[in-house]
Design a protein around this motif. Sequence first.
Motif, PDB file in Angstrom:
ATOM      1  N   GLY A  44      24.695  74.008  26.754  1.00  0.00           N
ATOM      2  CA  GLY A  44      24.219  72.997  26.061  1.00  0.00           C
ATOM      3  C   GLY A  44      23.419  72.180  27.032  1.00  0.00           C
ATOM      4  O   GLY A  44      22.448  72.835  27.647  1.00  0.00           O
ATOM      5  N   THR A 114      22.960  64.479  21.908  1.00  0.00           N
ATOM      6  CA  THR A 114      23.654  65.228  22.623  1.00  0.00           C
ATOM      7  C   THR A 114      24.467  64.787  23.680  1.00  0.00           C
ATOM      8  O   THR A 114      24.046  63.900  24.453  1.00  0.00           O
ATOM      9  CB  THR A 114      23.163  66.724  22.919  1.00  0.00           C
ATOM     10  OG1 THR A 114      22.326  66.232  23.858  1.00  0.00           O
ATOM     11  CG2 THR A 114      22.336  67.148  21.567  1.00  0.00           C
ATOM     12  N   ASN A 120      25.548  74.811  22.488  1.00  0.00           N
ATOM     13  CA  ASN A 120      25.046  74.972  20.850  1.00  0.00           C
ATOM     14  C   ASN A 120      23.650  75.727  20.668  1.00  0.00           C
ATOM     15  O   ASN A 120      22.658  75.438  20.752  1.00  0.00           O
ATOM     16  CB  ASN A 120      24.780  73.637  20.729  1.00  0.00           C
ATOM     17  CG  ASN A 120      24.572  73.084  19.103  1.00  0.00           C
ATOM     18  OD1 ASN A 120      24.163  73.933  18.543  1.00  0.00           O
ATOM     19  ND2 ASN A 120      24.723  71.794  18.674  1.00  0.00           N
ATOM     20  N   ALA A 155      23.217  70.720  13.311  1.00  0.00           N
ATOM     21  CA  ALA A 155      23.731  71.478  14.336  1.00  0.00           C
ATOM     22  C   ALA A 155      24.618  70.664  15.326  1.00  0.00           C
ATOM     23  O   ALA A 155      25.493  71.280  15.897  1.00  0.00           O
ATOM     24  CB  ALA A 155      22.528  71.832  15.375  1.00  0.00           C
ATOM     25  N   CYS A 156      24.668  69.500  15.432  1.00  0.00           N
ATOM     26  CA  CYS A 156      25.399  68.376  16.236  1.00  0.00           C
ATOM     27  C   CYS A 156      26.623  67.954  15.570  1.00  0.00           C
ATOM     28  O   CYS A 156      27.378  67.154  16.047  1.00  0.00           O
ATOM     29  CB  CYS A 156      24.749  67.592  16.735  1.00  0.00           C
ATOM     30  SG  CYS A 156      23.448  67.858  18.051  1.00  0.00           S
TER      31      CYS A 156
END
Length: 253
Positions: A44, A114, A120, A155-156
């Motif tokens: 990440g 993020t 991720n 994606a988050c």
Amino acid sequence: MISPSNKKYGLAAVRTELHPIYILHRRHFRETSLILECLSADYGRVGVVARGATRGRKRGGETMQILHKYKIAWTGRGELLTLTALEPLGATLNFTGEALFSGLYINELVMRVTGRHDPNPRLFAIYDQTLKSLAEPEASIEPILRRFEKVLLDACGYGLELTVEVENGEKIDPSRDYVYIVEQGPIHIQSGKPGIVVSGETLLALAGYHELRAPQLIEAKKLMRFVLRHYIGDRPLVSRALFHKPTSDAQSI
């Protein structure tokens, strides 16, 4: 390589082997060091200290540039780790003008959306492809940015409902207008509920059903600003100010 799922940051020292990252941000630290915010598929977003990076050519501080891809290794514990190795990776992408400002913008979005140490791989792949698209000659900047904003949220874990009216489950009609409510989705415009008005055609274009054309790009930018503000707060994006300087006529972000 240590498994990133074994999150012992702050409890035990972590030591990694070389692995790919992009540098999102860099700032000076003390007299001769840099703090690098990096995006990694396996770990990440991570913060590392490049000690002595600005002392002569030690550790190649002059090559530690944002929007560039490297292989790095680090050691340490806690939120801020220590860089132990850095190597350039792949061909250098060249950014100028609006493409450069757009790269700074997506970096800032990633930093704001993020948290650290949250692996991720999907986000890393999306980011990698977006930079390559921005670096292409004659790149269509606005569609690239709108797609990135949308997929970044996906994606988050903040994915947008774009194809179904949330109150009745009906498919979005491209000929109708809707009110979009954050963390819910589109509802019939006559509901009177607060939100932002957006056409069904724009919703379906953002969902990938067809190309984002000029009329939809205007609406899509307003919609994504509205949604992103919910997640990143009202503090202005520094990169967005670059698009409003007298030397730039860019309007993409």
